[in-house]
Design an enzyme around this catalytic site. Sequence first.
Site, mmCIF file in Angstrom:
data_model
loop_
_atom_site.group_PDB
_atom_site.id
_atom_site.type_symbol
_atom_site.label_atom_id
_atom_site.label_comp_id
_atom_site.label_asym_id
_atom_site.label_seq_id
_atom_site.Cartn_x
_atom_site.Cartn_y
_atom_site.Cartn_z
ATOM 1 N N LYS A 1 20.533 73.186 15.304
ATOM 2 C CA LYS A 1 19.984 74.539 15.205
ATOM 3 C C LYS A 1 21.060 75.533 15.625
ATOM 4 O O LYS A 1 21.625 75.426 16.720
ATOM 5 C CB LYS A 1 18.768 74.678 16.119
ATOM 6 C CG LYS A 1 17.562 73.853 15.701
ATOM 7 C CD LYS A 1 16.751 74.576 14.641
ATOM 8 C CE LYS A 1 15.435 73.865 14.378
ATOM 9 N NZ LYS A 1 14.587 74.602 13.415
ATOM 10 N N LYS B 1 7.950 70.535 4.661
ATOM 11 C CA LYS B 1 7.091 70.331 5.830
ATOM 12 C C LYS B 1 5.644 70.322 5.344
ATOM 13 O O LYS B 1 5.051 71.389 5.130
ATOM 14 C CB LYS B 1 7.307 71.447 6.848
ATOM 15 C CG LYS B 1 8.725 71.484 7.404
ATOM 16 C CD LYS B 1 8.941 72.693 8.287
ATOM 17 C CE LYS B 1 10.362 72.696 8.865
ATOM 18 N NZ LYS B 1 10.667 73.941 9.589
#
Length: 248
Positions: free
Chosen positions: A47, A155
């Site tokens: 990230k 997702k």
Amino acid sequence: FHLFESDFLHKEQPIAINGLIWMGDLDYMKEQLSEKLQSGFRCLKIKIGALDFQKELDLLAGIREQDAAKELTLRVDANGSFPLNQAEKMLKKLQAFEIHSIEQPIVPGNFGIMKQLCAEGTVPVALDEELIGVYGQEAKEKLLREIRPQYIVLKPSLLGGFSATMEWISLADHLGIGWWITSALESNIGLNAIAQWTATLPMTMPQGLGTGSLYTNNFESPLTVNQGNLYYLKTKDWNLNLIEKLCI
């Protein structure tokens, strides 16, 4: 808890996953990196966007000094943090580290800029948040044909479930776009469903099913990560007592 039939469920065949490096200060990220590498992960997802960009570049440079691209796959996830007028320049700086892909470099909805970033191919782009809220096969196909990303990150819990996710997969396969499945901070109960379903798909690269490790109070389950792989171990049981208490 047996939802989808596969060798993952019945023969402990693993699913290769990426090791997730969560955003934080530099020391915390370095600590996570060390733990993931020692644990045997050969694909990492980092990230970025929370630190000064140069510090993040230095972090990536340090990784590449130890492991070449053929030995360690690096993915980065910007979560839309790159300024629109600087994204192209920032991707060029990332190019030096042979990044596999960058998820959502800019905020969703800027189709023209995103299309340009994908077309340039400086770093392969994976759409993530861009897909959320897009329903119906026609709208999905229009988005993919317009932007032409190298990858999409799926997702299921944020896209409308497994059937809706299969629509994205079918379109991506038809258009020559790569894809992988990612969990979205579900507990092991949700992760179990996603992992079992993912195991029924023709996977070609590590999936993003390691978010359960971020919990400190997760449900105990047969899901086990070892050497960069996710297993469903028949020798481990669910902590049904805890689940029953929470349901009362």
